[in-house]
Scaffold this motif. Sequence first.
Motif, short mmCIF file in Angstrom:
data_model
loop_
_atom_site.label_atom_id
_atom_site.label_comp_id
_atom_site.label_asym_id
_atom_site.label_seq_id
_atom_site.Cartn_x
_atom_site.Cartn_y
_atom_site.Cartn_z
N PHE A 247 0.84 -1.19 0.00
CA PHE A 247 0.00 0.00 0.00
C PHE A 247 0.89 1.25 0.00
O PHE A 247 2.04 1.22 0.44
CB PHE A 247 -0.92 0.02 1.23
N ASP A 248 0.31 2.34 -0.47
CA ASP A 248 1.01 3.62 -0.47
C ASP A 248 1.18 4.10 0.97
O ASP A 248 0.54 3.61 1.89
CB ASP A 248 0.23 4.63 -1.30
N PHE A 249 2.08 5.10 1.15
CA PHE A 249 2.31 5.65 2.48
C PHE A 249 1.00 6.20 3.03
O PHE A 249 0.36 7.06 2.42
CB PHE A 249 3.37 6.75 2.41
N ARG A 250 0.54 5.67 4.15
CA ARG A 250 -0.72 5.98 4.80
C ARG A 250 -1.92 5.60 3.93
O ARG A 250 -3.05 6.05 4.17
CB ARG A 250 -0.82 7.47 5.17
N GLY A 251 -1.71 4.75 2.94
CA GLY A 251 -2.79 4.37 2.04
C GLY A 251 -3.69 3.29 2.55
O GLY A 251 -4.68 2.94 1.90
N ALA A 252 -3.41 2.70 3.74
CA ALA A 252 -4.27 1.68 4.32
C ALA A 252 -4.88 2.20 5.62
O ALA A 252 -4.95 1.51 6.63
CB ALA A 252 -3.48 0.39 4.59
N VAL B 66 4.47 -11.93 4.82
CA VAL B 66 3.04 -11.65 4.78
C VAL B 66 2.77 -10.56 5.81
O VAL B 66 3.04 -10.76 7.01
CB VAL B 66 2.19 -12.90 5.10
N ASP B 67 2.26 -9.42 5.35
CA ASP B 67 1.85 -8.34 6.24
C ASP B 67 0.33 -8.33 6.35
O ASP B 67 -0.37 -8.49 5.33
CB ASP B 67 2.33 -6.98 5.70
N PHE B 68 -0.18 -8.14 7.55
CA PHE B 68 -1.62 -8.11 7.73
C PHE B 68 -1.97 -7.28 8.97
O PHE B 68 -1.14 -7.13 9.88
CB PHE B 68 -2.21 -9.52 7.86
N GLY B 69 -3.19 -6.74 8.97
CA GLY B 69 -3.64 -5.94 10.10
C GLY B 69 -4.66 -4.91 9.66
O GLY B 69 -5.19 -4.95 8.54
N ILE C 100 -12.24 1.50 18.48
CA ILE C 100 -11.52 0.32 18.97
C ILE C 100 -12.32 -0.92 18.60
O ILE C 100 -13.20 -1.38 19.35
CB ILE C 100 -11.29 0.42 20.49
N GLU C 101 -12.03 -1.44 17.42
CA GLU C 101 -12.70 -2.63 16.90
C GLU C 101 -11.88 -3.18 15.74
O GLU C 101 -10.98 -2.52 15.24
CB GLU C 101 -14.11 -2.28 16.41
N ILE C 102 -12.21 -4.41 15.32
CA ILE C 102 -11.59 -5.03 14.14
C ILE C 102 -12.72 -5.37 13.17
O ILE C 102 -13.57 -6.22 13.46
CB ILE C 102 -10.77 -6.27 14.51
N SER C 103 -12.70 -4.70 12.03
CA SER C 103 -13.74 -4.90 11.03
C SER C 103 -13.18 -5.73 9.88
O SER C 103 -12.08 -5.44 9.36
CB SER C 103 -14.25 -3.55 10.52
N GLU C 104 -13.93 -6.73 9.47
CA GLU C 104 -13.49 -7.57 8.36
C GLU C 104 -13.38 -6.78 7.07
O GLU C 104 -12.53 -7.06 6.23
CB GLU C 104 -14.47 -8.73 8.19
N GLU C 105 -14.23 -5.76 6.90
CA GLU C 105 -14.21 -4.97 5.67
C GLU C 105 -12.92 -4.15 5.54
O GLU C 105 -12.51 -3.81 4.43
CB GLU C 105 -15.41 -4.03 5.64
N ASN C 106 -12.30 -3.83 6.68
CA ASN C 106 -11.09 -2.99 6.66
C ASN C 106 -9.80 -3.78 6.93
O ASN C 106 -8.73 -3.19 7.07
CB ASN C 106 -11.22 -1.87 7.69
N VAL D 227 -4.15 -9.07 -0.97
CA VAL D 227 -5.22 -10.02 -1.27
C VAL D 227 -6.48 -9.69 -0.48
O VAL D 227 -7.57 -10.18 -0.81
CB VAL D 227 -4.77 -11.47 -0.99
N MET D 228 -6.35 -8.89 0.56
CA MET D 228 -7.49 -8.37 1.31
C MET D 228 -7.22 -6.89 1.56
O MET D 228 -6.11 -6.50 1.95
CB MET D 228 -7.68 -9.11 2.65
N LYS D 229 -8.24 -6.05 1.35
CA LYS D 229 -8.06 -4.61 1.49
C LYS D 229 -9.41 -3.95 1.70
O LYS D 229 -10.47 -4.58 1.55
CB LYS D 229 -7.38 -4.04 0.24
N SER D 230 -9.35 -2.65 2.03
CA SER D 230 -10.57 -1.87 2.17
C SER D 230 -10.93 -1.25 0.81
O SER D 230 -10.11 -1.22 -0.12
CB SER D 230 -10.37 -0.76 3.21
N GLU D 231 -12.14 -0.74 0.74
CA GLU D 231 -12.65 -0.24 -0.55
C GLU D 231 -11.85 0.94 -1.08
O GLU D 231 -11.62 1.05 -2.28
CB GLU D 231 -14.12 0.16 -0.39
N PHE D 232 -11.40 1.82 -0.18
CA PHE D 232 -10.75 3.05 -0.64
C PHE D 232 -9.24 3.05 -0.39
O PHE D 232 -8.62 4.11 -0.38
CB PHE D 232 -11.39 4.25 0.06
N ASP D 233 -8.65 1.89 -0.22
CA ASP D 233 -7.20 1.83 0.01
C ASP D 233 -6.43 2.23 -1.24
O ASP D 233 -6.87 2.03 -2.38
CB ASP D 233 -6.79 0.43 0.44
#
Length: 490
Positions: free
Chosen positions: A381-386, A427-430, A436-442, A471-477
């Motif tokens: 991802f771009d700098f601050r793009g995620a 593999v980077d993920f997060g 304060i939550e973890i959303s599958e969409e993000n 392979v997994m990302k948010s809509e506006f990343d």
Amino acid sequence: MIDVMKFPKKNITVKRAVALLTVVHLSATILFAPVDAFAQQPYQPPSAYSVPQPAPQYGGSTYGTPSTTPPSFAGPGYNTAPAPQATPNAYGGEVYSQPPAFNPTYSDPPVSYPPVAPYPPMVTGPEVREADLIIQGYPARTGRVMFGGAVNSDAGVTGQVTIDERNFDISRWPTSFQDLFSGTAFRGAGQTFRLEAVPGSEFQRYTAQFADPNLLGYLPISMSVSGFYYDRRFDDWDEGRLGGRLSFGYRITPDLSVSAGITGQNVEISEAADPSLPQIAEVLGDNTLYSGVFSLIHDTRNSPLQPSEGHYIKASYEQAFGDFDYGRFEGEYRKYWLMRERADGSGKQTLSYGTQIGFSGDDTPLFENFFAGGYATIRGFDFRGASPVVPTAAGLIEVGGRFQWLNSVEYMFPLTADDAFRGVAFVDFGTVEEDIEISEENFRVAPGFGFRVAIPMLGPAPLAFDFAFPVMKSEFDDERMFSFYMSAAR
């Protein structure tokens, strides 16, 4: 007539000769009579022996060999010897008979012995082991001036000028121009003084730092005082920070340390892409911010740049006050496993895992939010793009969030025998969330591979080139497949 006269004279001469012989005979008889009497007696040994005898070991007197009249034994532990017996011989004399064997009776050695010279005392050394230590050495080079530069996919092109003195003495002021230009002024106390200037195309940083590893010369507490100016051009605003920091550290063990510090700064936000956005409007202009932070670090890595074993754990809590009042907690954990290596210790193959987690309060300003994306957080991802974004008339504004959880699993292996070229698979993920939550969409997942190139003449940090594929990302990343980091310092 003549003959008659001669005769009487001869008579007289004969008489005189006879008388003389008689006197001689009588004298000889008197002188040799004891010898004849002694010759008729049998042989008798001497009455005593004069051979000296050694003194007894346990006191008492010295005794000799028994004789016809043995001496008196008056020493302790001895009995009186019996007198010898004589028997007559056939001629009326006495024949000497050997006295009976003398067997003296010895008593037990006395309990107390005569005083003897004492043994020399045993030297065991002083209870407090102290010794004078004389060290003769020559001053080594403790100061340096470095010039360098870097280019990376997150911050663009930067230059670097550093003045670093590791044997600084803030109390040793120069007394003459010779002290000032000969290098003897401000040196000798083991303190650190560092000036750094990092101008660049996207950001610039200027810092001055003074550190004392032992406060006041004897306390096991370190102190650091620093001032800084920082300016960064982000996609949606420009940010400038001017401030200072005072911190104290204490090393509990070689691996465990704690620190506490306070920071005061002025944060200026300008050149906003959309000043009407509420998150930007409340921070636009100058913002005064103070914070106190407490940190705990446990570090067992065998190298800070390219570790192959050990772990790194950091936990910190920060309380901010001023124009904004909030609390903040951050934790970081990295673990390294050595999978394989050559017999000589080279060719290390290392598996590592790292995770970062952070929470921030409700009153956290925009410029203190968490952001993700780029080489140091989530590759691909771009700098601050995620990061969380807000759509506006000016486009998507990256506003970040108050919660982050970032992870990375990486395997590094050598590609050449000299370890100058290495390969990595990762593999980077997060995710970063506004709340304060973890959303599958993000949630983001990006596997990839890369290369590390070690060139000693360019500095200790290797060149890094990575390719990642989300392979997994948010809509506006905002994606970016290639990221890199290159630096040189001399």
